[in-house]
Design a protein around this motif. Sequence first.
Motif, PDB file in Angstrom:
ATOM      1  N   ASP A 187       0.796  -1.238   0.000  1.00 48.01           N
ATOM      2  CA  ASP A 187       0.000   0.000   0.000  1.00 48.01           C
ATOM      3  C   ASP A 187       0.826   1.285   0.000  1.00 48.01           C
ATOM      4  N   HIS A 188       2.064   1.202   0.486  1.00 49.25           N
ATOM      5  CA  HIS A 188       2.851   2.437   0.599  1.00 49.25           C
ATOM      6  C   HIS A 188       3.445   2.876  -0.733  1.00 49.25           C
ATOM      7  N   ALA A 189       3.880   1.912  -1.520  1.00 49.03           N
ATOM      8  CA  ALA A 189       4.444   2.187  -2.837  1.00 49.03           C
ATOM      9  C   ALA A 189       3.609   1.398  -3.816  1.00 49.03           C
ATOM     10  N   GLY A 194      -5.991  -0.986  -0.966  1.00 47.85           N
ATOM     11  CA  GLY A 194      -6.159   0.094   0.001  1.00 47.85           C
ATOM     12  C   GLY A 194      -5.104   0.135   1.076  1.00 47.85           C
ATOM     13  N   VAL A 195      -5.235   1.155   1.942  1.00 54.58           N
ATOM     14  CA  VAL A 195      -4.297   1.347   3.052  1.00 54.58           C
ATOM     15  C   VAL A 195      -4.526   0.269   4.098  1.00 54.58           C
ATOM     16  N   CYS A 196      -3.453  -0.256   4.638  1.00 58.55           N
ATOM     17  CA  CYS A 196      -3.539  -1.347   5.615  1.00 58.55           C
ATOM     18  C   CYS A 196      -4.562  -1.092   6.720  1.00 58.55           C
ATOM     19  N   HIS A 197      -4.528   0.083   7.317  1.00 55.40           N
ATOM     20  CA  HIS A 197      -5.385   0.302   8.499  1.00 55.40           C
ATOM     21  C   HIS A 197      -6.863   0.384   8.149  1.00 55.40           C
ATOM     22  N   GLN A 198      -7.166   0.783   6.940  1.00 57.51           N
ATOM     23  CA  GLN A 198      -8.569   0.784   6.523  1.00 57.51           C
ATOM     24  C   GLN A 198      -9.026  -0.655   6.263  1.00 57.51           C
ATOM     25  N   ALA A 219       3.309  -3.885  11.829  1.00 52.70           N
ATOM     26  CA  ALA A 219       4.566  -3.176  11.579  1.00 52.70           C
ATOM     27  C   ALA A 219       4.248  -1.881  10.855  1.00 52.70           C
ATOM     28  N   ASP A 220       3.513  -1.049  11.566  1.00 53.62           N
ATOM     29  CA  ASP A 220       3.172   0.285  11.096  1.00 53.62           C
ATOM     30  C   ASP A 220       2.619   1.024  12.299  1.00 53.62           C
ATOM     31  N   SER A 221       3.123   2.218  12.528  1.00 51.39           N
ATOM     32  CA  SER A 221       2.784   2.899  13.782  1.00 51.39           C
ATOM     33  C   SER A 221       1.291   3.184  13.930  1.00 51.39           C
ATOM     34  N   HIS A 222       0.585   3.356  12.817  1.00 54.13           N
ATOM     35  CA  HIS A 222      -0.841   3.680  12.939  1.00 54.13           C
ATOM     36  C   HIS A 222      -1.745   2.463  13.081  1.00 54.13           C
ATOM     37  N   THR A 223      -1.149   1.329  13.398  1.00 58.14           N
ATOM     38  CA  THR A 223      -1.931   0.129  13.707  1.00 58.14           C
ATOM     39  C   THR A 223      -2.930   0.412  14.830  1.00 58.14           C
ATOM     40  N   GLY A 239      -7.080  12.110   1.773  1.00 58.77           N
ATOM     41  CA  GLY A 239      -6.946  10.651   1.754  1.00 58.77           C
ATOM     42  C   GLY A 239      -6.288  10.158   3.018  1.00 58.77           C
ATOM     43  N   THR A 240      -5.680   8.988   2.965  1.00 66.89           N
ATOM     44  CA  THR A 240      -4.906   8.292   4.021  1.00 66.89           C
ATOM     45  C   THR A 240      -5.778   7.506   5.009  1.00 66.89           C
ATOM     46  N   CYS A 241      -5.056   6.769   5.860  1.00 66.91           N
ATOM     47  CA  CYS A 241      -5.709   5.980   6.897  1.00 66.91           C
ATOM     48  C   CYS A 241      -6.382   6.867   7.935  1.00 66.91           C
ATOM     49  N   THR A 242      -6.031   8.146   7.967  1.00 63.29           N
ATOM     50  CA  THR A 242      -6.653   9.063   8.925  1.00 63.29           C
ATOM     51  C   THR A 242      -7.994   9.561   8.400  1.00 63.29           C
ATOM     52  N   GLY A 271      -4.612   3.523  -1.549  1.00 63.58           N
ATOM     53  CA  GLY A 271      -3.281   3.261  -1.019  1.00 63.58           C
ATOM     54  C   GLY A 271      -2.877   4.465  -0.180  1.00 63.58           C
ATOM     55  N   CYS A 272      -1.593   4.555   0.130  1.00 66.58           N
ATOM     56  CA  CYS A 272      -1.126   5.656   0.972  1.00 66.58           C
ATOM     57  C   CYS A 272      -0.959   6.956   0.184  1.00 66.58           C
ATOM     58  N   GLY A 273      -0.875   6.852  -1.136  1.00 72.06           N
ATOM     59  CA  GLY A 273      -0.703   8.060  -1.941  1.00 72.06           C
ATOM     60  C   GLY A 273       0.565   8.799  -1.568  1.00 72.06           C
ATOM     61  N   PRO A 274       0.521  10.125  -1.542  1.00 68.34           N
ATOM     62  CA  PRO A 274       1.731  10.899  -1.278  1.00 68.34           C
ATOM     63  C   PRO A 274       2.119  10.997   0.197  1.00 68.34           C
ATOM     64  N   CYS A 275       1.364  10.358   1.092  1.00 67.65           N
ATOM     65  CA  CYS A 275       1.528  10.567   2.542  1.00 67.65           C
ATOM     66  C   CYS A 275       2.951  10.354   3.045  1.00 67.65           C
ATOM     67  N   VAL A 276       3.615   9.320   2.537  1.00 65.24           N
ATOM     68  CA  VAL A 276       4.906   8.953   3.131  1.00 65.24           C
ATOM     69  C   VAL A 276       6.088   9.402   2.273  1.00 65.24           C
ATOM     70  N   GLY A 277       5.819  10.126   1.191  1.00 62.02           N
ATOM     71  CA  GLY A 277       6.913  10.743   0.431  1.00 62.02           C
ATOM     72  C   GLY A 277       7.604   9.829  -0.554  1.00 62.02           C
ATOM     73  N   GLN A 293      -3.742  13.844   6.262  1.00 61.29           N
ATOM     74  CA  GLN A 293      -3.009  12.758   6.904  1.00 61.29           C
ATOM     75  C   GLN A 293      -2.721  13.075   8.375  1.00 61.29           C
ATOM     76  N   ASN A 294      -1.881  12.246   8.984  1.00 58.18           N
ATOM     77  CA  ASN A 294      -1.658  12.362  10.429  1.00 58.18           C
ATOM     78  C   ASN A 294      -0.299  12.934  10.808  1.00 58.18           C
ATOM     79  N   ARG A 295       0.581  13.154   9.851  1.00 58.24           N
ATOM     80  CA  ARG A 295       1.948  13.579  10.186  1.00 58.24           C
ATOM     81  C   ARG A 295       2.422  14.683   9.268  1.00 58.24           C
ATOM     82  N   GLY A 301      10.257  16.608   5.803  1.00 63.49           N
ATOM     83  CA  GLY A 301      10.647  15.542   4.877  1.00 63.49           C
ATOM     84  C   GLY A 301       9.590  14.476   4.663  1.00 63.49           C
ATOM     85  N   ARG A 302       8.516  14.541   5.421  1.00 61.27           N
ATOM     86  CA  ARG A 302       7.507  13.479   5.381  1.00 61.27           C
ATOM     87  C   ARG A 302       6.999  13.222   3.952  1.00 61.27           C
ATOM     88  N   MET A 303       6.702  14.279   3.224  1.00 58.39           N
ATOM     89  CA  MET A 303       6.153  14.067   1.881  1.00 58.39           C
ATOM     90  C   MET A 303       7.247  14.096   0.811  1.00 58.39           C
TER      91      MET A 303
HETATM   92  S1  SF4 Z   1       0.054   7.244   7.781  1.00 60.83           S
HETATM   93 FE1  SF4 Z   1       0.145   7.503   5.562  1.00 60.83          FE
HETATM   94  S2  SF4 Z   1       1.810   6.130   4.950  1.00 60.83           S
HETATM   95 FE2  SF4 Z   1       1.172   5.490   7.003  1.00 60.83          FE
HETATM   96  S3  SF4 Z   1      -0.379   3.896   6.682  1.00 60.83           S
HETATM   97 FE3  SF4 Z   1      -1.455   5.844   6.877  1.00 60.83          FE
HETATM   98  S4  SF4 Z   1      -1.705   6.536   4.779  1.00 60.83           S
HETATM   99 FE4  SF4 Z   1      -0.120   4.986   4.746  1.00 60.83          FE
END
Ligand code: SF4
Lengths: 166, 417
Positions: free
Chosen positions: B64-66, B98-102, B118-122, B295-298, B356-362, B378-380, B384-386
Amino acid sequence: MILKGKAWKFGDDISTDLIAPGRYFHLRSNLPELAKHVLEDADQKFASKMNKGDFVVGGNNFGLGSSREHAPTIIKLAGVSAVLAKSFARIFFRNAINVGLPVLICETDKIDQEDALEVDLAKGTIKNLVKGIELKFSPLPQVMITILNDGGLAAHIQKHGDFKLE
Amino acid sequence: MGKTMAEKIIGQHAGQEVRAGDIVVAKVDVCLTQDGTGPLAVRQLQKIGLEKAAQPDRTVLFLDHASPSPRKELSNDHMTLREFAHKTGAVLSDIGDGVCHQVINETYVRPGDILIGADSHTCTGGALGAFATGMGSTDVAIGIALGKTWLRVPETFKVAVNGKFPKGVFAKDLILHLIGLIGADGATYKALEFVGETITQMPMSERLTLSNMAVEAGAKAGLIASDETTKRFLEANGRGEDFRVIEPDPDAEYERIIELDAAKLVPTVSFPHTVDNTRSIDQAKGVKIDQVFIGTCTNGRLEDLKVAAEILRGKKRHHQTRLIVVPASRQVYLDALEMGYITVFVQAGAAMMAPGCGPCVGVHQGILGDGEACLATQNRNFKGRMGNPEAFIYLGSPATAAATALEGKIADPREYF
Ligand code: SF4
């Protein structure tokens, strides 16, 4: 174990994005290459300035943000012997232990850029050889000492076949 | 003395009574990794000869990230995960799903579960009443192989929210406000429990936004008791049988109680480069924005897209502000298509991307230029994040994002309701 090296100071809130930037996402399976960019967005020259054995010294909430284990892994791979900070973000702290990188919670205001330090992991002390002072760091919980002594979590499981945390 | 949700859930999985501060080995119900952390997890298991999944049908590997992969190195990482899934029987959630958390919460997480990822937003899974927490690749790798992990039972902060949100104010504003209040390390090592009438009346989409951002205050988990809303959410996803009641005891012990009045909240924006650098919309208004990202899991759920579409309907984005919209999952995408939201976005001048995560993680799909500013849902907003440390990221709700896309500068969404 005694660790010796110079201090490289960083401020508060050093995120995993600053340690292992997202734009190098494609290098995550090439850790030696990724390690050349360690902490690049916090201090562009850090990787070229530091020597093996040196310390990363942070302020509050070191390692906040993403769960990427690559962050402590490349700090270790770059040759840093330990990270000292006033406090750590939870996932980073746990990851550091899992990959065998000592993370020490201590008062870092008394350490300046390039101060020579001597850390005694067993005794829990940090000597600042430039300032002639000794600092203490908080002891790790026993489970983390066990994992660290086994050489990280993967090695711990390999050795015992299961969690053996007492 | 009663128990918090964290104490109840961890105790049930450790097979013993537990209290905050205890360290236990607990069974895990669901494990997830994604394409940024999964390859390392797989390599760790290969290294120690433990390439297996204890519960393959509840182990989900997300691409989902790439996604789709923008370069060959990442395509090779995807191959690593595809092969591991093939070998172990673990589930692969492929590009466009889609994004893992969704997806994990639509499809797998049950109230009372332990989910490690293995993702902080679990921690997003806390919205369903699960003890869901982010860890690193090795921890999750071992969780996948052995079906268990070690945990320290966290102390809990009770966040009691009462009152009704004013028009144009959402869960995103509430959680940004809370993080601004207690700081990015205000809840480090703690669990948050969200309670109060605002929470019981909150739809699941908004609850997921709250729990998602618990980690931005340093928390290990962000829990919400399961109730009728949880049950309806599970039923809507075809798994009503997964429902069970999990809630804190009335006399549970909390380390801290934080009380908030939703009626007093205003649209809130995080300024660069930390999430706790929050300002009210009156202070934020007027900052010129080059890119808006919804977008994003948030905030990439159907309800988020609905709010944004209602503001954008029949209008065009500001000519100097580009707009990127990414549905959080395939299901969200399908529902948004059916509701006509996607047409609204495309007509408003948005670039639509696959779930997916789209541009969230850069990594791709909307990396910012030097000196550019982005308002993202997004949440962060770390430097450098994007993908560019010379850029500036502002965080806000989907409503704030849509209003900003129209005006070309940070705008007050309340004027659109
Ligand atoms: S914070 Fe961004 S990169 Fe991380 S899982 Fe959510 S959408 Fe994906």
